[in-house]
Design a protein around this motif. Structure first.
Motif, PDB file in Angstrom:
ATOM      1  N   ASN A  87       0.835  -1.199   0.000  1.00  0.00           N
ATOM      2  CA  ASN A  87       0.000   0.000   0.000  1.00  0.00           C
ATOM      3  C   ASN A  87       0.871   1.251   0.000  1.00  0.00           C
ATOM      4  OD1 ASN A  87      -1.223   2.268   1.875  1.00  0.00           O
ATOM      5  ND2 ASN A  87      -2.963   1.242   0.904  1.00  0.00           N
ATOM      6  N   ASN A  88       1.942   1.217   0.781  1.00  0.00           N
ATOM      7  CA  ASN A  88       2.827   2.367   0.847  1.00  0.00           C
ATOM      8  C   ASN A  88       3.501   2.626  -0.487  1.00  0.00           C
ATOM      9  OD1 ASN A  88       5.852   3.407   1.720  1.00  0.00           O
ATOM     10  ND2 ASN A  88       4.195   4.368   2.863  1.00  0.00           N
ATOM     11  N   ALA A  89       3.913   1.544  -1.164  1.00  0.00           N
ATOM     12  CA  ALA A  89       4.511   1.700  -2.494  1.00  0.00           C
ATOM     13  C   ALA A  89       3.501   2.288  -3.472  1.00  0.00           C
ATOM     14  CB  ALA A  89       5.033   0.364  -2.998  1.00  0.00           C
ATOM     15  N   ALA A  90       2.235   1.866  -3.351  1.00  0.00           N
ATOM     16  CA  ALA A  90       1.199   2.417  -4.225  1.00  0.00           C
ATOM     17  C   ALA A  90       1.001   3.900  -3.968  1.00  0.00           C
ATOM     18  CB  ALA A  90      -0.113   1.659  -4.025  1.00  0.00           C
TER      19      ALA A  90
ATOM     20  N   LEU B 204       9.745  -4.738  -1.616  1.00  0.00           N
ATOM     21  CA  LEU B 204       8.382  -5.241  -1.451  1.00  0.00           C
ATOM     22  C   LEU B 204       8.302  -6.586  -0.749  1.00  0.00           C
ATOM     23  CD1 LEU B 204       6.880  -4.318  -4.949  1.00  0.00           C
ATOM     24  CD2 LEU B 204       6.706  -3.031  -2.799  1.00  0.00           C
ATOM     25  N   THR B 205       9.418  -7.266  -0.627  1.00  0.00           N
ATOM     26  CA  THR B 205       9.436  -8.582   0.011  1.00  0.00           C
ATOM     27  C   THR B 205      10.638  -8.686   0.940  1.00  0.00           C
ATOM     28  OG1 THR B 205      10.764  -9.590  -1.751  1.00  0.00           O
ATOM     29  CG2 THR B 205       8.355  -9.660  -2.004  1.00  0.00           C
ATOM     30  N   GLY B 206      10.556  -9.616   1.875  1.00  0.00           N
ATOM     31  CA  GLY B 206      11.652  -9.796   2.808  1.00  0.00           C
ATOM     32  C   GLY B 206      12.908 -10.342   2.182  1.00  0.00           C
ATOM     33  N   ASP B 207      12.792 -10.963   1.003  1.00  0.00           N
ATOM     34  CA  ASP B 207      13.978 -11.516   0.347  1.00  0.00           C
ATOM     35  C   ASP B 207      14.508 -10.616  -0.766  1.00  0.00           C
ATOM     36  OD1 ASP B 207      11.965 -11.876  -1.488  1.00  0.00           O
ATOM     37  OD2 ASP B 207      12.384 -14.001  -1.867  1.00  0.00           O
TER      38      ASP B 207
ATOM     39  N   ALA C 234      -3.550  -2.416  -2.495  1.00  0.00           N
ATOM     40  CA  ALA C 234      -3.152  -3.686  -1.894  1.00  0.00           C
ATOM     41  C   ALA C 234      -4.189  -4.187  -0.898  1.00  0.00           C
ATOM     42  CB  ALA C 234      -1.778  -3.570  -1.227  1.00  0.00           C
ATOM     43  N   GLY C 235      -5.436  -3.858  -1.135  1.00  0.00           N
ATOM     44  CA  GLY C 235      -6.505  -4.322  -0.268  1.00  0.00           C
ATOM     45  C   GLY C 235      -6.524  -3.686   1.094  1.00  0.00           C
ATOM     46  N   ALA C 236      -5.989  -2.471   1.212  1.00  0.00           N
ATOM     47  CA  ALA C 236      -5.923  -1.784   2.501  1.00  0.00           C
ATOM     48  C   ALA C 236      -6.072  -0.285   2.297  1.00  0.00           C
ATOM     49  CB  ALA C 236      -4.600  -2.096   3.202  1.00  0.00           C
ATOM     50  N   THR C 237      -6.335   0.410   3.396  1.00  0.00           N
ATOM     51  CA  THR C 237      -6.321   1.867   3.422  1.00  0.00           C
ATOM     52  C   THR C 237      -5.073   2.320   4.155  1.00  0.00           C
ATOM     53  OG1 THR C 237      -8.734   2.063   3.426  1.00  0.00           O
ATOM     54  CG2 THR C 237      -7.483   3.950   4.230  1.00  0.00           C
ATOM     55  N   GLY C 238      -4.232   3.065   3.468  1.00  0.00           N
ATOM     56  CA  GLY C 238      -3.027   3.591   4.088  1.00  0.00           C
ATOM     57  C   GLY C 238      -3.265   4.968   4.668  1.00  0.00           C
ATOM     58  N   VAL C 239      -2.685   5.222   5.823  1.00  0.00           N
ATOM     59  CA  VAL C 239      -2.730   6.544   6.449  1.00  0.00           C
ATOM     60  C   VAL C 239      -1.326   7.117   6.404  1.00  0.00           C
ATOM     61  CG1 VAL C 239      -3.199   7.859   8.544  1.00  0.00           C
ATOM     62  CG2 VAL C 239      -4.612   5.873   7.990  1.00  0.00           C
TER      63      VAL C 239
END
Length: 259
Positions: A40-43, A79-82, A197-202
């Motif tokens: 979401n943050n990247a978006a 975007l991923t841990g790896d 990403a299916g969320a609301t970012g603040v």
């Protein structure tokens, strides 16, 4: 203030490296919520870049901008841990000073590439369906004049910083700029809500002098879609205010700046 993005403060050189987020000890849903917070943050970074006329790219392990991003915004987000250093550095401009990377899982070591830690923070989240408490109403900034007034309140009257928020943001259906109004047209606080990403970012949450951050959080959370989880990141006193508002820590992040 919740900033999306690069905060102009720097930890001491001796600041310890952030550890990887716990997995086994937290609720099972936290892994999915953390992944949603990161993407979401990247978006939201992409939305801000579009408002400034910049095209960005998203791969399986990193979001990147081939041109230097707006003030306070990273040039890359893992975007991923790896994700590897190559994943976040290959798509950004390193020919001029100031390149930055949001190490979303605090697992990269970019020092060998000429970067230094700028700050550490904590991802936060709240699952969908959480009840909203009593709150003052928040209003949407729907016109360029509304947005300009909001941005000046967010920046504490700094016109150069306020110019970061361009009117093109108002045309982005994933972005909602919220203000908590006060007497005489004064803006008591506000934030940006961004869906992705299916969320609301603040992000960019702020409280004007004399306003309790908790009151702003309450207004922002009441305005968020209850069908979606709420995510973001904070540090220091801002993190304490977010946790008091009902969000929970999900894991660490680190922002790196080219030395």
């Amino acid at each position: 203030m919740t900033d999306e993005e690069l905060q102009p403060t720097e930890p001491p050189a001796s600041a310890p490296r952030a550890s990887a987020p716990p997995t086994a000890d937290g609720p099972p849903a936290d892994g999915a919520l953390l992944a949603a917070a990161v993407r979401n943050n990247a978006a939201w970074c992409a939305s801000m870049c579009r408002a400034h006329g910049l095209a960005t790219a998203e791969g399986p392990r990193a979001w990147t901008s081939p041109r230097r991003t707006p003030l306070y915004y990273p040039d890359a987000v893992s975007l991923t841990g790896d994700a590897t250093a190559a994943d976040v550095l290959a798509g950004i401009d390193r020919t001029a000073p100031g390149a930055s990377v949001k190490d979303a899982y605090a697992r990269l070591d970019l020092a060998p590439e000429g970067f230094r830690p700028l700050f550490d923070a904590t991802w936060i989240g709240r699952p969908a369906g959480a009840p909203a408490g009593p709150a003052a109403p928040a209003v949407r900034a729907g016109t360029p004049a509304d947005l300009a007034a909001w941005a000046l309140a967010w920046s504490g009257g700094d016109a150069e910083e306020a110019a970061l928020f361009r009117p093109d943001l108002l045309d982005d259906p994933t972005v909602t700029v919220l203000a908590v109004p006060g007497p005489g047209g004064r803006i008591l606080g506000g934030a940006v809500l961004s869906t992705g990403a299916g969320a609301t970012g603040v992000s960019n949450l702020f409280a004007a002098d004399g306003t309790e951050p908790g009151a702003v959080w309450a207004a922002v959370l009441a305005a968020a879609d209850p069908a979606l989880p709420v995510v973001g990141y904070e540090s220091g006193d801002d993190l304490a205010a977010a946790l008091a508002a009902g969000l929970r820590p999900l894991g660490p992040l680190r922002v790196w700046l080219a030395a």
